[in-house]
Design a protein around this motif. Structure first.
Motif, PDB file in Angstrom:
ATOM      1  N   UNK A  44      -4.841  -6.090  21.576  1.00 42.84           N
ATOM      2  CA  UNK A  44      -5.948  -5.427  20.894  1.00 42.84           C
ATOM      3  C   UNK A  44      -5.415  -4.724  19.639  1.00 42.84           C
ATOM      4  N   UNK A  45      -6.094  -4.867  18.496  1.00 44.53           N
ATOM      5  CA  UNK A  45      -5.598  -4.236  17.265  1.00 44.53           C
ATOM      6  C   UNK A  45      -5.891  -2.746  17.170  1.00 44.53           C
ATOM      7  N   UNK A  46      -6.825  -2.248  17.973  1.00 49.37           N
ATOM      8  CA  UNK A  46      -7.229  -0.852  17.876  1.00 49.37           C
ATOM      9  C   UNK A  46      -6.408   0.076  18.750  1.00 49.37           C
ATOM     10  N   UNK A  47      -6.836   1.340  18.780  1.00 52.88           N
ATOM     11  CA  UNK A  47      -6.103   2.356  19.522  1.00 52.88           C
ATOM     12  C   UNK A  47      -6.203   2.155  21.030  1.00 52.88           C
ATOM     13  N   UNK A  48      -7.340   1.641  21.505  1.00 53.29           N
ATOM     14  CA  UNK A  48      -7.514   1.365  22.934  1.00 53.29           C
ATOM     15  C   UNK A  48      -7.018  -0.045  23.214  1.00 53.29           C
ATOM     16  N   UNK A  49      -6.081  -0.172  24.144  1.00 56.59           N
ATOM     17  CA  UNK A  49      -5.418  -1.449  24.389  1.00 56.59           C
ATOM     18  C   UNK A  49      -5.930  -2.194  25.612  1.00 56.59           C
ATOM     19  N   UNK A  50      -6.834  -1.592  26.354  1.00 60.53           N
ATOM     20  CA  UNK A  50      -7.338  -2.252  27.556  1.00 60.53           C
ATOM     21  C   UNK A  50      -8.846  -2.379  27.490  1.00 60.53           C
ATOM     22  N   UNK A  51      -9.374  -3.371  28.195  1.00 63.64           N
ATOM     23  CA  UNK A  51     -10.803  -3.640  28.219  1.00 63.64           C
ATOM     24  C   UNK A  51     -11.321  -3.604  29.653  1.00 63.64           C
ATOM     25  N   UNK A  52     -12.609  -3.310  29.802  1.00 60.89           N
ATOM     26  CA  UNK A  52     -13.284  -3.532  31.070  1.00 60.89           C
ATOM     27  C   UNK A  52     -13.070  -4.984  31.477  1.00 60.89           C
ATOM     28  N   UNK A  53     -12.908  -5.240  32.786  1.00 60.32           N
ATOM     29  CA  UNK A  53     -12.543  -6.581  33.235  1.00 60.32           C
ATOM     30  C   UNK A  53     -13.581  -7.630  32.835  1.00 60.32           C
ATOM     31  N   UNK A  54     -14.860  -7.258  32.793  1.00 60.27           N
ATOM     32  CA  UNK A  54     -15.869  -8.244  32.387  1.00 60.27           C
ATOM     33  C   UNK A  54     -15.753  -8.568  30.896  1.00 60.27           C
ATOM     34  N   UNK A  55     -15.381  -7.557  30.084  1.00 59.22           N
ATOM     35  CA  UNK A  55     -15.158  -7.815  28.661  1.00 59.22           C
ATOM     36  C   UNK A  55     -13.887  -8.625  28.439  1.00 59.22           C
ATOM     37  N   UNK A  56     -12.861  -8.327  29.223  1.00 56.57           N
ATOM     38  CA  UNK A  56     -11.622  -9.102  29.132  1.00 56.57           C
ATOM     39  C   UNK A  56     -11.881 -10.562  29.492  1.00 56.57           C
ATOM     40  N   UNK A  57     -12.769 -10.783  30.457  1.00 52.87           N
ATOM     41  CA  UNK A  57     -13.098 -12.161  30.844  1.00 52.87           C
ATOM     42  C   UNK A  57     -13.747 -12.909  29.686  1.00 52.87           C
ATOM     43  N   UNK A  58     -14.669 -12.243  28.972  1.00 57.84           N
ATOM     44  CA  UNK A  58     -15.326 -12.886  27.829  1.00 57.84           C
ATOM     45  C   UNK A  58     -14.306 -13.286  26.768  1.00 57.84           C
ATOM     46  N   UNK A  59     -13.404 -12.364  26.433  1.00 53.63           N
ATOM     47  CA  UNK A  59     -12.416 -12.643  25.400  1.00 53.63           C
ATOM     48  C   UNK A  59     -11.477 -13.768  25.834  1.00 53.63           C
ATOM     49  N   UNK A  60     -11.022 -13.722  27.079  1.00 53.97           N
ATOM     50  CA  UNK A  60     -10.135 -14.767  27.578  1.00 53.97           C
ATOM     51  C   UNK A  60     -10.835 -16.121  27.604  1.00 53.97           C
ATOM     52  N   UNK A  61     -12.104 -16.132  27.994  1.00 58.76           N
ATOM     53  CA  UNK A  61     -12.856 -17.391  28.011  1.00 58.76           C
ATOM     54  C   UNK A  61     -13.035 -17.946  26.600  1.00 58.76           C
ATOM     55  N   UNK A  62     -13.282 -17.063  25.643  1.00 56.17           N
ATOM     56  CA  UNK A  62     -13.439 -17.522  24.253  1.00 56.17           C
ATOM     57  C   UNK A  62     -12.143 -18.138  23.748  1.00 56.17           C
ATOM     58  N   UNK A  63     -11.023 -17.468  24.012  1.00 56.78           N
ATOM     59  CA  UNK A  63      -9.731 -18.006  23.588  1.00 56.78           C
ATOM     60  C   UNK A  63      -9.465 -19.343  24.275  1.00 56.78           C
ATOM     61  N   UNK A  64      -9.694 -19.377  25.590  1.00 58.03           N
ATOM     62  CA  UNK A  64      -9.445 -20.601  26.332  1.00 58.03           C
ATOM     63  C   UNK A  64     -10.332 -21.753  25.890  1.00 58.03           C
ATOM     64  N   UNK A  65     -11.618 -21.488  25.749  1.00 53.12           N
ATOM     65  CA  UNK A  65     -12.552 -22.539  25.341  1.00 53.12           C
ATOM     66  C   UNK A  65     -12.244 -23.040  23.924  1.00 53.12           C
ATOM     67  N   UNK A  66     -11.838 -22.131  23.045  1.00 56.53           N
ATOM     68  CA  UNK A  66     -11.491 -22.530  21.675  1.00 56.53           C
ATOM     69  C   UNK A  66     -10.262 -23.418  21.685  1.00 56.53           C
ATOM     70  N   UNK A  67      -9.249 -23.044  22.445  1.00 54.87           N
ATOM     71  CA  UNK A  67      -8.003 -23.808  22.493  1.00 54.87           C
ATOM     72  C   UNK A  67      -8.188 -25.167  23.130  1.00 54.87           C
ATOM     73  N   UNK A  68      -9.103 -25.270  24.084  1.00 58.92           N
ATOM     74  CA  UNK A  68      -9.316 -26.546  24.773  1.00 58.92           C
ATOM     75  C   UNK A  68     -10.336 -27.419  24.065  1.00 58.92           C
ATOM     76  N   UNK A  69     -10.863 -26.946  22.950  1.00 59.00           N
ATOM     77  CA  UNK A  69     -11.831 -27.737  22.207  1.00 59.00           C
ATOM     78  C   UNK A  69     -13.198 -27.812  22.849  1.00 59.00           C
ATOM     79  N   UNK A  70     -13.563 -26.777  23.605  1.00 64.37           N
ATOM     80  CA  UNK A  70     -14.844 -26.784  24.315  1.00 64.37           C
ATOM     81  C   UNK A  70     -15.959 -26.118  23.510  1.00 64.37           C
ATOM     82  N   UNK A  71     -15.634 -25.583  22.359  1.00 67.34           N
ATOM     83  CA  UNK A  71     -16.619 -24.838  21.581  1.00 67.34           C
ATOM     84  C   UNK A  71     -17.423 -25.727  20.634  1.00 67.34           C
ATOM     85  N   UNK A  72     -16.963 -26.949  20.403  1.00 69.35           N
ATOM     86  CA  UNK A  72     -17.664 -27.825  19.454  1.00 69.35           C
ATOM     87  C   UNK A  72     -18.843 -28.517  20.107  1.00 69.35           C
TER      88      UNK A  72
END
Length: 271
Positions: free
Chosen positions: A243-271
């Motif tokens: 995380x670039x900001x002062x708070x380095x941790x996220x609520x687990x449901x928010x962390x899931x969204x970010x991880x899913x976005x990264x994963x889906x982008x890397x696997x080419x599932x976003x197109x």
């Protein structure tokens, strides 16, 4: 508990008791059917009514809810019982936002691990206990087309009630698999070729910099405790979300969204 122990045994209500993670035995399945899944709220119940795999056993509606179903041409698969809102309040408690709809249904069938889509992402939840968080994760999982959510039989909410309401219909879209032994299940996922990635703030690598491959299993731990040690050791790698900001941790449901976005982008599932 020994073979001759006379103490009453707890009624099994989870999957995976046959020895194969994700595949329940007959006794566990029969006992689960004794306790219906409780569904309430507009999006939750109407999604269940639209799901041909969901067996509805009982449906309670207020006059306003019945009128709205008729206006939207939603035909219930069972004859509804018209009741006053207080009758539903008595079943759920006064704080439940049921919007005049209450249903009792059978649990949905749960797929075996070796039948999961190998082109996408699976989410694994390590003893996340808050049903609101799990419901929010299910909504995100539905948005990203997750193949299944795998969770532990103990220290996790059942797919009913508050979880179903928080998922807002996603329970009908994402298979929910409950297993007895998470480490054994992760081992089986590894054997089936899944790239199992645990998410932890102390992970050696930034998830955004890791080369991700399908099939991918993202593993999230409970808030506060994070991943258990055996879970960490069984994952192929453990990564963090920088995380670039002062708070380095996220609520687990928010962390899931970010991880899913990264994963889906890397696997080419976003197109």
């Amino acid at each position: 508990m020994s073979e001759h122990d006379s103490r009453p045994r707890p009624r099994p209500h989870t999957r995976g008791q046959s020895g194969r993670p994700g595949r329940p035995d007959r006794r566990a399945r029969e006992n689960r059917l004794e306790a219906p899944v409780i569904l309430y709220g507009w999006h939750t119940v109407t999604a269940a009514l639209a799901n041909p795999k969901r067996v509805i056993r009982r449906l309670l509606l207020t006059e306003n809810a019945a009128r709205r179903l008729a206006e939207e041409k939603i035909l219930p698969p069972v004859t509804p019982e018209l009741v006053r809102p207080a009758a539903i309040d008595q079943r759920l408690g006064p704080d439940a936002v049921h919007q005049g709809l209450y249903a009792e249904a059978d649990p949905l069938p749960s797929p075996a691990l070796d039948t999961l889509d190998r082109r996408g992402i699976v989410l694994v939840l390590d003893q996340i206990t808050d049903p609101h968080n799990v419901g929010a994760i299910m909504r995100s999982a539905a948005a990203f087309g997750v193949s299944a959510i795998i969770t532990t039989a103990r220290h996790s909410p059942e797919a009913t009630g508050v979880l179903a309401k928080s998922a807002s219909g996603a329970l009908e879209l994402v298979p929910f698999i409950t297993v007895q032994n998470l480490a054994r299940t992760l081992t089986e996922l590894n054997e089936h070729g899944f790239m199992t990635v645990g998410l932890d703030s102390a992970g050696a690598d930034n998830l955004a910099a890791v080369k991700l491959e399908a099939p991918l299993a993202l593993v999230l731990g409970a808030e506060g405790k994070g991943l258990r040690q055996l879970t960490r050791e069984t994952c192929r790698l453990v990564a963090r979300l920088d995380m670039p900001g002062a708070i380095k941790s996220l609520n687990v449901s928010n962390a899931a969204v970010l991880a899913l976005y990264i994963g889906a982008s890397r696997l080419g599932l976003m197109s």
